[in-house]
Design a protein around this motif. Sequence first.
Motif, mmCIF file in Angstrom:
data_model
loop_
_atom_site.group_PDB
_atom_site.id
_atom_site.type_symbol
_atom_site.label_atom_id
_atom_site.label_comp_id
_atom_site.label_asym_id
_atom_site.label_seq_id
_atom_site.Cartn_x
_atom_site.Cartn_y
_atom_site.Cartn_z
ATOM 1 N N THR A 1 -12.705 -4.406 -7.700
ATOM 2 C CA THR A 1 -11.652 -3.378 -8.556
ATOM 3 C C THR A 1 -10.929 -2.205 -7.992
ATOM 4 N N ARG A 2 -9.225 -2.741 -7.680
ATOM 5 C CA ARG A 2 -8.452 -2.109 -7.619
ATOM 6 C C ARG A 2 -6.986 -2.039 -8.673
ATOM 7 N N ILE A 3 -6.788 -0.318 -8.217
ATOM 8 C CA ILE A 3 -5.774 0.186 -8.782
ATOM 9 C C ILE A 3 -4.472 0.286 -8.099
ATOM 10 N N VAL A 4 -2.918 0.532 -8.172
ATOM 11 C CA VAL A 4 -1.937 0.194 -7.604
ATOM 12 C C VAL A 4 -1.257 1.173 -8.400
ATOM 13 N N ALA A 5 -0.342 1.790 -7.507
ATOM 14 C CA ALA A 5 0.617 2.594 -9.080
ATOM 15 C C ALA A 5 2.320 1.881 -8.627
ATOM 16 N N ARG A 6 2.123 1.075 -8.904
ATOM 17 C CA ARG A 6 3.243 -0.017 -9.061
ATOM 18 C C ARG A 6 3.054 -1.407 -9.527
ATOM 19 N N SER B 1 -9.121 3.568 -0.872
ATOM 20 C CA SER B 1 -8.885 3.954 -0.764
ATOM 21 C C SER B 1 -8.703 5.202 -0.142
ATOM 22 N N GLY B 2 -9.239 6.022 0.153
ATOM 23 C CA GLY B 2 -9.490 7.637 0.736
ATOM 24 C C GLY B 2 -8.809 8.946 -0.072
ATOM 25 N N MET C 1 -5.236 -3.590 0.557
ATOM 26 C CA MET C 1 -4.803 -2.275 0.511
ATOM 27 C C MET C 1 -3.002 -1.700 0.163
ATOM 28 N N PRO C 2 -2.241 -2.208 -0.689
ATOM 29 C CA PRO C 2 -1.267 -2.207 -0.371
ATOM 30 C C PRO C 2 -0.324 -0.989 -0.605
ATOM 31 N N ARG C 3 0.567 -0.587 -0.469
ATOM 32 C CA ARG C 3 1.575 0.319 -0.578
ATOM 33 C C ARG C 3 1.160 0.631 -2.082
ATOM 34 N N GLY C 4 0.944 2.395 -2.129
ATOM 35 C CA GLY C 4 0.862 2.795 -3.740
ATOM 36 C C GLY C 4 -0.985 2.353 -4.028
ATOM 37 N N THR C 5 -1.752 2.050 -3.572
ATOM 38 C CA THR C 5 -3.108 1.517 -4.241
ATOM 39 C C THR C 5 -3.586 3.364 -3.590
ATOM 40 N N VAL C 6 -3.836 3.665 -5.076
ATOM 41 C CA VAL C 6 -4.919 5.114 -5.734
ATOM 42 C C VAL C 6 -5.943 4.993 -5.807
ATOM 43 N N ALA C 7 -6.603 3.723 -5.791
ATOM 44 C CA ALA C 7 -8.646 3.416 -5.819
ATOM 45 C C ALA C 7 -8.345 2.222 -5.482
#
Length: 630
Positions: free
Chosen positions: A613-618, A407-408, A373-379
Motif C-alpha cells: 500500500t502506497r500513498i503519494v502526495a501528487r 518512505s522514512g 517510491m517516486p517523488r512525493g511518496t509520503v507512506a
Amino acid sequence: MSPSQPRQSSSPGESGQPGRRRLLQAAVALPAAGTAVLATGGTPAQAATAARSGRFDTESPRFALAVLPDTQYLFDADSADPEPLRATFRYLVNQRKEANVAFMTHLGDITEHGTRDEIDLAADTFDLLDGRVPYSVLAGNHDIASGDDQRGNSPYLEAFGPRRFASAPTFGGSSPDGYNSYHLLRAAGRKWLVLALDWRTSAAGLRWAQGVLDAHPTTPAVLTTHDLVWADDDGAAHLSGNGQRLWDSLIRGNDQIFLALGGHYWPPGRTVLKNDAGNDVHLHITNYQDRYYGGAGMIRLYSFDLARDVIDVETFSPWFLARDAADRSPLEAETVELTGDTDRFSIAIDFDKRFQGFAPLIPPTPRPASAVMPRGTVAYWRFDTSGAAMPSADSPVPDGTVVRDLSGNGNDLTVSRLHSSGPQALTFSTDHHPGQPAHASLRFDGGRNPDRGAILATGPRAPLNSEKFLHGYTIETFVRLPDPFEGNHAWMGILSWQGRNGDAGKTTGWSPLEPTCSLNLSPERFLQFVVYPERQDADPTSWSHALPVGRWTHIAVVNDGRRTVLYVDGSKIARNPAQRSTGIATLGKPFVLGATQFDEKFEQGFYGWMGDTRIVARALSPRQFMTPSD
C-alpha cells in the motif's frame, strides 16, 4: 454425396483424398492514409510510407492473425477477378493498427490451375501487402502440377518462393526445396512462430520442420497447411489422411503447436485433440470457395486476447463490407459476414498454462522499496521482512506488531484486533499479486455477526494523520477477495482516516458521523471511495464495478487537486464524479488499513488479502503505479 463426406475441388494433376471480436464497423470508416493512396492510384511505395502511421503494437496483449483460405476461383484463367482479394488486402492495410493485425497466412490454392498467367496475376495482387502487413503463403494442390515438396521448380515457386520473402522482417527461412517456410513475429510481448507447410510435405520437409521447432523450443507455434482436416455438415472436424500423417509425425509430439489451420475441404469445421503432453491442440478447416463469388476474398480474424485468455474468431468479406448496405445484392448481403458456430466463435485458452511445458513463466523477483517510491511518496508499507518481523506463512500476526513506513516519513502502522477477535483475524501470507513489488500480504478475516477483524493504524503523532493533500494524491493498494466470498461483509472498509466529517465542518454527506475519507466495498462488491475535501463542503464519491473474487486486483485512487478518478487494474472506472475535490479534510487522527469507522467506532473488518500500500502526495499516471509498468 452423404453429409459425412468432405467436399473438395478436384485437382488438375493429383486427386485429392476424401476425406468476437467485432471489427467490421471499422471497415466502413474513411480509409487510412495508405489505403487512400492505393485507392487513388498511388504507387505501392507511397502507400507503404503513408501506412506507417498505423503501426502494429508488438506489446499490446491483443493482436489478430488474419487467415485467408482458398482463393482459386478468383484466379481462374480468363474468368479471373482479383478485386475481392484486393479489397481484403486494402482492409488489412487500413485496419492494421485498429485491429492490431500481426500477420496474415494463406492456406493454399491461391489459383485454380497454377498456370504462369494465374500465378503472375495473384503475385501482383499480393504486392498490395508487401511492406505493409507481413504474410505467409503455401502451395495447395491447385497451385502446382503434382508430387510433394521435392517436385522442383514451378511458376508458384518462382513467384511465392523464398525470394519473395527474403526482405520481410518476419521471414525466418525455408526448406531447401523452397516450398516450406516459417515466420517469426513478435506480438503480445513475446515471439510466435508460423510454420507454413506444403500441400504434401515430404519426409525431408518434415525433418526440416522439426529442425525449425527444435531451434525455437520456447516459441508457441501455429501450423498452417492446405490439407489437414475435413468436417461434417455439423462442423465436427476429422483428420484427413495427410492430416493424420502430420499429426503423427509432427504435431502431436511438439507441444509448441497449439493451433493448426487448413483449407482444401468444405464446409468449415473444428476439433480439439490431445497431444503427447496431454495438452489441447485446436485444428480448424477454413474454406469458403463454395460460397458466392468464390468466397469473395473472405478472411478470418483470429483475435488473440492474452488479457482475457481467449481467441475470438470472426469471418467476413471486406469486399462486400466496403459497399453501402443499401447497394448490396441479396447474395452479397447474405455473405458479408458469417455468423454460424463454425465461422464465429471463441476459444478459451489459458495461455500461460498452455505454454508452461515448453516456455515456463519466470516469476518476477521482488522489487526493492527504493524502486517504487517516486517523488512525493509520503507512506509506503509492505508486509515482507523489509517492512516488519513477520511470522511463518499462515501464522497469526500478533497485536503490537509494527509495520514500518519504508518512505522514512515516520508513518509506521501498528497491528491490533477488533472487539474479541481471535488470532486468525490477521495472518501472514506469501500470496501476492503477480505484479506486486513485495511477495507477501496480510490475510484479514473480518466480518459481521459477530463483528470481528483487525486493523493496522498509524500512531497518534504520525505526519500522515494531518496531511491535507491540497496538490493531489495517489492512494494504491492490492487486494484479493476470497472465493467463495462467504458471510456478511457489506460495507467493509479497506482503508480510511479516522474522524467524523461533521467535526471538520462538512454538511453535505450521507451522515456527519462517517469518516472524512474511506475506501469501502458495497454488498455488491462495488468499490466505494468517498472523500470530504479540505477546500469544498462536498462528498464526491467514486463507484467501481463488482470486484472479482479469487484473484488479485490493483486499486488506485488518483486526485490531481481538482477531481478524483478511481482505477481498477490500471483501467479508469466509469462512475467518477465530476464534482470538484481538493485535498482531504483530515483531522489529525490515525490512518487505518483494514476497516472504516462510523461515529469513531469500528464494526466489522476487511475480509480478504491486502498487499503493498502506497500513498503519494501528487497525481500519478497509470504507468507510474506499483504494477510492473511503473
